[in-house]
Design a protein around this motif. Structure first.
Motif, PDB file in Angstrom:
ATOM      1  N   MET A  73       0.840  -1.199   0.000  1.00 30.40           N
ATOM      2  CA  MET A  73       0.000   0.000   0.000  1.00 30.40           C
ATOM      3  C   MET A  73       0.881   1.258   0.000  1.00 30.40           C
ATOM      4  N   PRO A  74       0.598   2.228  -0.880  1.00 31.93           N
ATOM      5  CA  PRO A  74       1.347   3.478  -0.860  1.00 31.93           C
ATOM      6  C   PRO A  74       1.222   4.157   0.503  1.00 31.93           C
ATOM      7  N   THR A  75       2.327   4.778   0.934  1.00 32.38           N
ATOM      8  CA  THR A  75       2.359   5.418   2.247  1.00 32.38           C
ATOM      9  C   THR A  75       2.871   6.838   2.117  1.00 32.38           C
ATOM     10  N   ILE A  76       2.163   7.750   2.756  1.00 33.42           N
ATOM     11  CA  ILE A  76       2.606   9.142   2.836  1.00 33.42           C
ATOM     12  C   ILE A  76       3.321   9.337   4.169  1.00 33.42           C
ATOM     13  N   HIS A  77       4.573   9.782   4.099  1.00 35.14           N
ATOM     14  CA  HIS A  77       5.338  10.130   5.300  1.00 35.14           C
ATOM     15  C   HIS A  77       5.363  11.650   5.395  1.00 35.14           C
ATOM     16  N   ALA A  78       4.776  12.189   6.446  1.00 36.60           N
ATOM     17  CA  ALA A  78       4.655  13.640   6.604  1.00 36.60           C
ATOM     18  C   ALA A  78       5.469  14.102   7.800  1.00 36.60           C
ATOM     19  N   ALA A  79       6.035  15.296   7.689  1.00 36.73           N
ATOM     20  CA  ALA A  79       6.836  15.875   8.774  1.00 36.73           C
ATOM     21  C   ALA A  79       6.582  17.377   8.827  1.00 36.73           C
ATOM     22  N   ASP A  80       7.130  18.012   9.864  1.00 35.18           N
ATOM     23  CA  ASP A  80       6.929  19.455  10.016  1.00 35.18           C
ATOM     24  C   ASP A  80       7.665  20.242   8.934  1.00 35.18           C
ATOM     25  N   LEU A  81       8.819  19.704   8.493  1.00 34.44           N
ATOM     26  CA  LEU A  81       9.603  20.387   7.466  1.00 34.44           C
ATOM     27  C   LEU A  81      10.299  19.349   6.603  1.00 34.44           C
ATOM     28  N   LEU A  82      10.189  19.505   5.290  1.00 33.94           N
ATOM     29  CA  LEU A  82      10.826  18.606   4.328  1.00 33.94           C
ATOM     30  C   LEU A  82      12.033  19.306   3.712  1.00 33.94           C
ATOM     31  N   VAL A  83      13.208  18.692   3.848  1.00 37.59           N
ATOM     32  CA  VAL A  83      14.447  19.225   3.279  1.00 37.59           C
ATOM     33  C   VAL A  83      14.892  18.267   2.178  1.00 37.59           C
TER      34      VAL A  83
END
Length: 213
Positions: free
Chosen positions: A1-11
């Motif tokens: 299953m595709p997974t979205i990994h989210a964070a406060d800031l993406l570098v």
């Protein structure tokens, strides 16, 4: 299953601007998309979501591959009373009966400690067969180094250098390996201060190989 990994800031690790509230979409081994969390959720509403605190960056390279994996022994937790928990080198290592099997087990534990610091690649020649096998089975990338690093070997790939110098390759826009790390800090300045021990997740080729929380 595709997974979205989210964070406060993406570098991203290159000249692209950092993305507040950023996220990446992982599909199998592949990083299928990156951008804002809202954009990715809208475009992929059925994807599973993992939310992480802090900073999502490309995975890091440790300059001390041979020193930490082929010239140091990482004690088994069951040996802690006798040997402690820190890597053993020098005279202490010479006193141990090191077989190829023991080198392999040590390297596997060392790799796990590296994952806990956001490491996805090691620099330097690894000559012990058991160590090479452990590293390749774990999926770490092996890279050459142009010069011997200065300073004592450290599990923290950020020791003595900034984030940009510790990134072997930036995050791909689309289609490359989903390999990255997440650190529980608000920005790069805080990461430089706390070091890579702030790692809360390491993803290697789409696999979550370390989770700190």
């Amino acid at each position: 299953m595709p997974t979205i990994h989210a964070a406060d800031l993406l570098v991203t690790g290159d000249r692209r601007l950092s993305v507040p509230g950023g996220a990446v979409l992982v599909d199998g081994r592949e990083l299928a998309a990156l951008g804002s969390y809202e954009e990715l959720v809208a475009a992929h509403p059925t994807a599973r979501v993992r939310r992480w605190p802090g900073l999502l960056t490309p995975g890091l390279v440790n300059r001390y591959g041979p020193e930490l994996l082929a010239q140091a022994y990482h004690p088994d937790p069951r040996e802690a009373d006798e040997l402690g928990t820190e890597p053993i080198t020098g005279e202490g290592l010479a006193a141990l009966a090191m077989t190829e099997a023991r080198w392999g087990a040590s390297a596997r534990r060392g790799v796990q400690r590296m994952f806990a610091h956001g490491t996805v690649a090691v620099a330097g020649a690894l000559w012990r067969p058991a160590v090479v096998d452990a590293v390749r089975r774990a999926g770490l990338t092996e890279t050459e180094r142009s010069a011997d690093p200065v300073g004592p070997p450290a599990l923290d790939p950020l020791a003595g250098r900034g984030l940009a110098a510790a990134i072997p390759r930036p995050l791909p826009s689309v289609g490359g390996d989903a390999t990255f790390a997440v650190f529980d800090v608000p920005d790069e300045a805080a990461l430089a201060e706390r070091g890579a021990a702030a790692c809360v997740a390491t993803v290697l080729g789409g696999r979550l190989v370390y989770r700190g929380r």
